[in-house]
Design an enzyme around this catalytic site. Structure first.
Site, PDB file in Angstrom:
ATOM      1  N   ASP A   1       6.865   0.869 -10.060  1.00 50.63           N
ATOM      2  CA  ASP A   1       6.030   2.076  -9.947  1.00 50.63           C
ATOM      3  C   ASP A   1       4.877   1.863  -8.974  1.00 50.63           C
ATOM      4  OD1 ASP A   1       4.920   0.262 -11.837  1.00 50.63           O
ATOM      5  OD2 ASP A   1       3.596   1.812 -12.589  1.00 50.63           O
ATOM      6  N   GLU A   2       4.405   2.956  -8.424  1.00 54.59           N
ATOM      7  CA  GLU A   2       3.152   3.057  -7.666  1.00 54.59           C
ATOM      8  C   GLU A   2       3.039   2.082  -6.495  1.00 54.59           C
ATOM      9  OE1 GLU A   2       0.096   4.994 -10.876  1.00 54.59           O
ATOM     10  OE2 GLU A   2       0.075   2.810 -10.707  1.00 54.59           O
TER      11      GLU A   2
END
Length: 854
Positions: free
Chosen positions: A523-524
Site C-alpha cells: 500500500d501507499e
C-alpha cells in the site's frame, strides 16, 4: 592588541556552551494551541507555540534546536517569532533560531505562529515528543517535559472547513444518541457471545465447583488442558482430567461428533455439561461459549460454586477468516501484551492475528542472519548518527531506550507467540511490508552495507541492499518520508526478501505451527518513486514485459508471488496488489488486475471511504475473483477516534468509529446500513448509485472481516486496549454470527425497527455482561468507559448512557466525581454546574461531562 579569528571563535563557542550549561530545559514551558482551521479559507490551519522561560537565566539566542513529531506539513514561510520550522524526514520537524533571534529572557514568553496542511480536531493531531539539542552536544536529546496542548473550544478551532456541520460531541448529542436504546430484561438476553446460530435456555442450572471433572476424547487433550487452566483460575484448584472411566457425580464432557470443522454443540443440564464437535477448534469455541455463560464476576475472585444456566446451543462461524490486525511497528507492544490480546481474541472466537511487523518506523522481528534489522531498525532515538538507529516518530522522543518506539521480538518471543496462538486456534499471519512503508528495512540494510564496505567486502555489502545509490527520484510518502521504498529493479531486493521469508518459515517450523501465507503489504507507494533510478531504467530497457515505471509494480509482485509459490505459500497483501493502472478517457483509472486472479491472491480491502469514490472496491475485487478480507476503514479501523471530541484520541481521516460502526456493518451489503460520511455527517446514499454490488460468485470470495488497529497514536497497552474495546465486540459479532433480521429486511422502516431492538440487546450484553467480565479476565482490560449523555428537561438534569453496567456519579460543587460521589438514580433537581462520570465495578472512571442547570 590584535585578537585572532580563532580566538574569537573559541570565545563565542565558550559563551554558547556556558549559556547552554546554565539553561535547564526544565525551565522552558511550551503550550501549543489551534488558532483556526480553514485559515485564509484554504485547507490549512494556523496554530501557535507559546514558549515561556520560567527559569532565572535567558534562553540563548543561538546554539540550540527543538525537535518534535507532527503529523501535518508545515509551511516554513508562515513561521513567526524569529525562528524557522522545517521537516527533517517523516513526521520529525525541527525549530531553530534565525540569525536575528533575540532569545527568551527569564520570565518572558515567545509566541510562534505557523500554518500547516489540513486541519485539527483532537489532541493527537498536535506536536509530540518535543526535545532540545544543544549544538555542542548534537547527539544528546533532552526531553521538554513541561508541554501542554490547549483544548479547542471555539468553532473556528474545531470546524474543519466551511461546510463542516459537525461540532464537538456534547452531552446533549450523546443523550440524543442514547435515547433510542430500549430497555431489555436480563432474562431476554442471549448469554452466549457472539450470538450463536441457535440458543435455547431451559429451566434449572448446573452448579460448577472445583470438584467437577473434565472427561475428554483423547483428540481434545489440548482443549481439556486449557479448560482446566481456566477453571483453576476461578476455583484455585486444578480439575481432574480423564479420557474414560468414572465421570463422577458431575462432569464436563468433551465429545467427538461429525459436525463441520469449527461447529460445536453445547448442552448444559442439572447433571452435566457436554460440548460436542468434530475438531479441536469446535470444542475450543464451545468452551469459550461456556465461559461467556458464566456470571461476569466469576473471574473477580476465588469461587466456591457458580450456577450456569441450562442451555442448548448449536453454533458455527459465518466466516472462516475472523481477524484482528495489530501494527507494532509505529509503536511497539511487548510479548506479554500480545499474549493477552490472544486471550481476548480467543474468548470472542477471532481466529487470525494479522501481525504488522515492519514499517517505516520500526522492524520488530529478529532475523538472525540480518542482525541490523533489529540492531538498527528496531530502535528509535536521537543519536546524531543516521546509521545507528531510526529517528524519533509519533512522539517517541530522543531516548533510544524509550518504551514504545524501540523494541522487537526475539526468535524465542515469536515462537512463544506462535505456540500460544496455535493452542487457541489462532493463526498468526506475519506482514512484511513492501515495497513502500519499508524505511526501517532500507536503512537497516544501508547500515549493513556501510559496515561491510568498511571491512572491504563489497560483494557481501551489496547482497541485500534495498536502494539504488544512484537513484535521484524525488517523492514524499503520505507519512512524509522521502527514502522509504525498496528498489524493485535490484536483484538484491529479492535476495533480501527471500532471506527474510526463509527465516520466518524456519521460525514457524521450530514452533510446530503451519504457515500458509505471508502478507507482503503493497500500500501507499508514493508518486515519483523509481522514476530517476538507473537500475529501474536499465530494467525497463532490457525487459520487454516492463514498459514504464508503472509496470514495475506488476513486475515486483509477480516475482514475489513466484518466490512464495516455490515455497508452498500464497501471496497476501493490501488491495493495491490486485489493481492495475490503465486509462479511461485519457485519465488514470484503476481496475482489478486480471493477471493475478488465477493465482487466488488474497487481499485486504481498506478503501471504502464514504465520499472518495471507491466505496465498492471490495465488491469489485471479489466479483473479479480475488479472495477478499473486508478491512473497511469506515467501520473497522479501530485507530479511528470514537467521536469528534478534543480529548478523544485517534485519527479520523476515514471516519469516526464507535462500537456501533462494526456492529451495523453488513458484510455482503455494507451500502445498506451506511449512516455517516467520513466527516460524521448524515450520509447521502446517492454516492452508491452505479456502484458494483456483490454477486453470488463474489460472495464466495469474501473470506471474512478484519478489525484493524494501526498504532500511530497508540503508546502503551492501556491506549491499545482503550482503542480496541468495546469496538471489538461489534467485530466479533459480525465475523461469527449470521446476518441478523434487520440486515436482510427490505422494508426500511421495519429494518430500522428490528435494528433498534437488536442494537439494544447487543449493547445490554456488552455493558452488563462482557465488559464487567473483562474487568478481571486475563488480568483486566483498560476498555473505554462511555461518557454519560445529559440534557436539562423541565428544570431537571436527565442522564442516560450507551452501555448499561456502569454506575453514574455526580457532583454539584464543581469538583470531579469520585467513587464516593452521589449516584445518579433519577433526574437531578440541583441548580448550577453538574459534573457526571461513569464508573466500572473496579472504580475506574471514564471522562467527566459538565452540564449547567440554570
Amino acid at each position: 592588541m590584535r585578537v585572532s579569528l580563532f580566538a574569537v571563535m573559541v570565545l563565542i563557542s565558550l559563551s554558547v556552551q556556558s549559556q547552554s550549561n546554565l539553561f535547564d530545559a526544565k525551565n522552558i514551558n511550551i503550550q501549543w494551541e489551534v488558532i483556526e482551521n480553514s485559515h485564509q479559507n484554504k485547507s490549512q490551519f494556523q496554530s501557535a507555540f507559546t514558549f515561556t522561560n520560567t527559569g532565572k537565566t535567558d534562553l540563548p539566542k543561538q546554539g540550540w534546536t527543538l525537535y518534535f513529531n507532527f503529523v501535518r506539513t508545515v509551511d516554513p514561510a508562515s513561521t513567526t517569532g524569529g525562528v524557522t520550522i522545517e521537516r527533517v524526514n517523516g513526521d520529525l520537524f525541527r525549530l531553530f533560531p534565525k540569525a536575528d533571534f533575540q532569545g527568551i529572557k527569564a520570565g518572558n514568553s515567545l509566541r510562534v505562529e505557523f500554518v500547516s496542511s489540513d486541519w485539527v480536531v483532537n489532541f493527537t493531531d498536535g506536536p509530540a515528543g518535543i526535545y532540545i539539542i544543544w549544538n555542542e552536544a548534537p547527539s544528546k536529546g533532552i526531553p521538554v517535559t513541561n508541554y501542554t496542548i490547549k483544548p479547542s473550544t471555539e468553532p473556528k478551532q474545531y470546524l474543519r472547513f466551511p461546510g463542516d456541520k459537525i461540532g464537538l460531541i456534547t452531552p446533549a448529542i450523546t443523550y440524543d444518541q442514547n435515547k433510542a436504546i430500549l430497555p431489555v430484561a436480563p432474562d431476554k438476553l442471549t448469554k452466549v457471545f457472539p450470538t450463536p446460530v441457535t440458543y435455547r435456555e431451559n429451566p434449572g442450572a448446573f452448579v460448577l465447583t472445583k470438584d467437577v471433572a473434565i472427561v475428554t476424547d483423547p483428540a481434545f487433550a489440548n482443549e481439556a488442558e486449557l479448560l482446566a487452566t481456566d477453571l483453576s483460575g476461578i476455583f484455585k484448584t486444578n480439575p481432574a482430567i480423564s479420557t474414560a472411566g468414572n465421570k463422577g457425580a458431575k462432569y464436563i464432557q468433551l465429545q467427538k461428533n461429525s459436525d463441520a470443522p469449527e461447529a460445536y454443540q453445547l448442552t448444559i443440564t442439572n447433571e452435566n455439561i457436554t460440548i460436542a464437535a468434530s475438531s479441536g477448534a469446535g470444542i475450543f469455541y464451545g468452551i469459550q461459549s461456556l465461559k461467556t455463560l458464566l456470571p461476569p464476576q466469576s473471574f473477580a475472585k476465588t469461587q466456591t460454586a457458580i450456577e450456569v444456566p441450562n442451555v442448548h446451543v448449536t453454533d458455527a462461524p459465518r466466516f472462516p477468516h475472523r481477524a484482528f490486525f495489530l501494527d507494532v511497528s509505529r509503536n511497539f507492544q511487548r510479548k506479554q501484551q500480545i499474549l493477552k490480546l490472544l486471550d481476548l481474541m480467543a474468548l470472542y472466537k477471532l481466529n487470525v492475528l494479522h501481525f504488522h511487523l515492519n514499517d517505516d518506523e520500526g522492524w520488530r522481528l529478529e532475523i538472525p542472519s540480518l542482525p541490523e534489522l533489529t540492531q538498527v531498525g528496531s530502535k528509535r532515538g536521537h543519536t546524531g548518527d543516521n546509521n545507528a538507529n531510526l529517528p524519533p516518530s509519533y512522539g517517541s522522543g530522543p531516548d533510544i531506550n524509550n518504551a514504545y518506539g524501540t523494541g522487537y521480538y526475539s526468535q524465542a518471543d515469536y515462537i512463544d507467540i506462535l505456540k500460544y496462538a496455535m493452542a487457541r486456534h489462532i493463526r498468526v499471519i506475519p506482514e512484511i511490508e513492501t515495497p513502500g512503508h519499508a524505511r526501517a528495512a532500507v536503512k537497516s540494510m544501508d547500515a549493513r552495507y556501510e559496515r561491510l564496505m568498511k571491512e572491504g567486502k563489497k560483494e557481501a555489502a551489496e547482497k541485500y541492499l534495498l536502494h539504488d545509490p544512484e537513484d535521484q527520484s524525488v517523492y514524499r510518502s503520505v507519512q512524509g518520508w522521502n527514502d522509504n521504498v525498496m528498489n524493485v529493479a535490484m536483484s538484491s531486493t529479492y535476495m533480501f526478501l527471500e532471506k527474510v521469508v526463509d527465516e520466518v518459515i524456519d521460525q514457524y517450523k521450530r514452533a510446530g505451527v503451519p504457515l500458509t501465507t505471508i502478507h507482503f503489504g503493497g500500500d501507499e507507494v508514493p508518486a515519483g518513486v523509481w522514476e530517476k533510478s538507473p537500475a529501474c531504467q536499465k530494467l525497463i530497457n532490457e525487459d520487454a514485459s516492463v514498459n514504464n515505471v508503472d509496470d514495475l509494480w506488476y513486475y515486483f509482485f509477480g516475482k514475489v508471488n513466484t518466490m512464495l509459490q516455490s515455497k508452498g505459500l500464497g501471496l497476501y497483501g493490501w488491495e493495491e496488489i490486485s489493481m492495475r493502472k490503465t486509462k479511461l478517457d485519457g485519465n488514470n483509472h484503476y481496475i482489478p488486475n486480471p493477471d493475478f486472479v488465477k493465482d487466488h491472491l488474497q487481499v485486504d480491502v481498506w478503501n471504502n471511504v464514504l465520499g472518495w469514490g471507491a466505496e465498492d472496491l471490495a465488491y469489485q475485487l471479489a466479483n473479479a475473483g480475488y479472495k477478499v478480507v473486508l478491512s473497511c476503514v469506515s467501520n473497522l479501523y479501530f485507530d479511528m477516534a470514537y467521536q469528534k471530541s478534543f480529548d478523544e484520541p485517534g485519527y479520523y481521516w476515514g471516519a469516526f468509529v464507535d462500537i456501533d460502526k462494526p456492529y451495523y456493518f453488513i458484510p455482503y451489503d455494507y451500502f445498506k446500513n451506511a449512516k455517516e460520511d467520513k466527516f460524521g455527517n448524515a450520509l447521502n446514499k446517492s454516492i452508491f448509485t452505479g456502484k458494483a454490488r456483490l454477486t453470488d460468485y463474489g460472495k464466495s470470495n469474501i473470506l471474512g472481516i478484519q478489525g484493524l488497529l494501526w498504532s500511530e497514536t497508540v503508546q502503551g497497552p492501556e491506549r491499545m486496549e482503550y482503542m480496541m474495546l468495546p469496538k471489538m465486540f461489534g467485530l466479533a459479532e459480525r465475523a461469527w454470527a449470521k446476518d441478523p433480521a434487520w440486515a436482510t429486511e427490505k422494508n426500511e422502516t421495519q429494518s430500522e425497527k428490528l435494528y433498534q431492538q437488536a442494537w439494544s440487546e447487543f449493547v445490554t450484553v456488552v455493558g452488563s455482561r462482557e465488559l464487567p467480565r473483562l474487568d478481571f479476565y486475563s488480568g483486566g482490560f483498560n476498555y473505554r468507559i462511555p461518557s454519560p449523555g445529559a440534557v436539562v428537561k423541565d428544570g431537571k438534569v436527565d442522564v442516560n448512557i450507551q452501555l448499561s453496567g456502569f454506575v453514574v456519579r455526580y457532583t454539584t460543587d464543581g469538583k470531579e466525581p469520585t467513587v464516593k460521589s452521589a449516584i445518579y438514580s433519577g433526574p437531578i433537581v440541583k441548580k448550577g454546574t453538574i459534573k457526571l462520570k461513569a464508573f466500572n465495578q473496579k472504580g475506574r472512571g471514564g471522562k467527566t461531562i459538565t452540564i449547567t442547570n440554570p
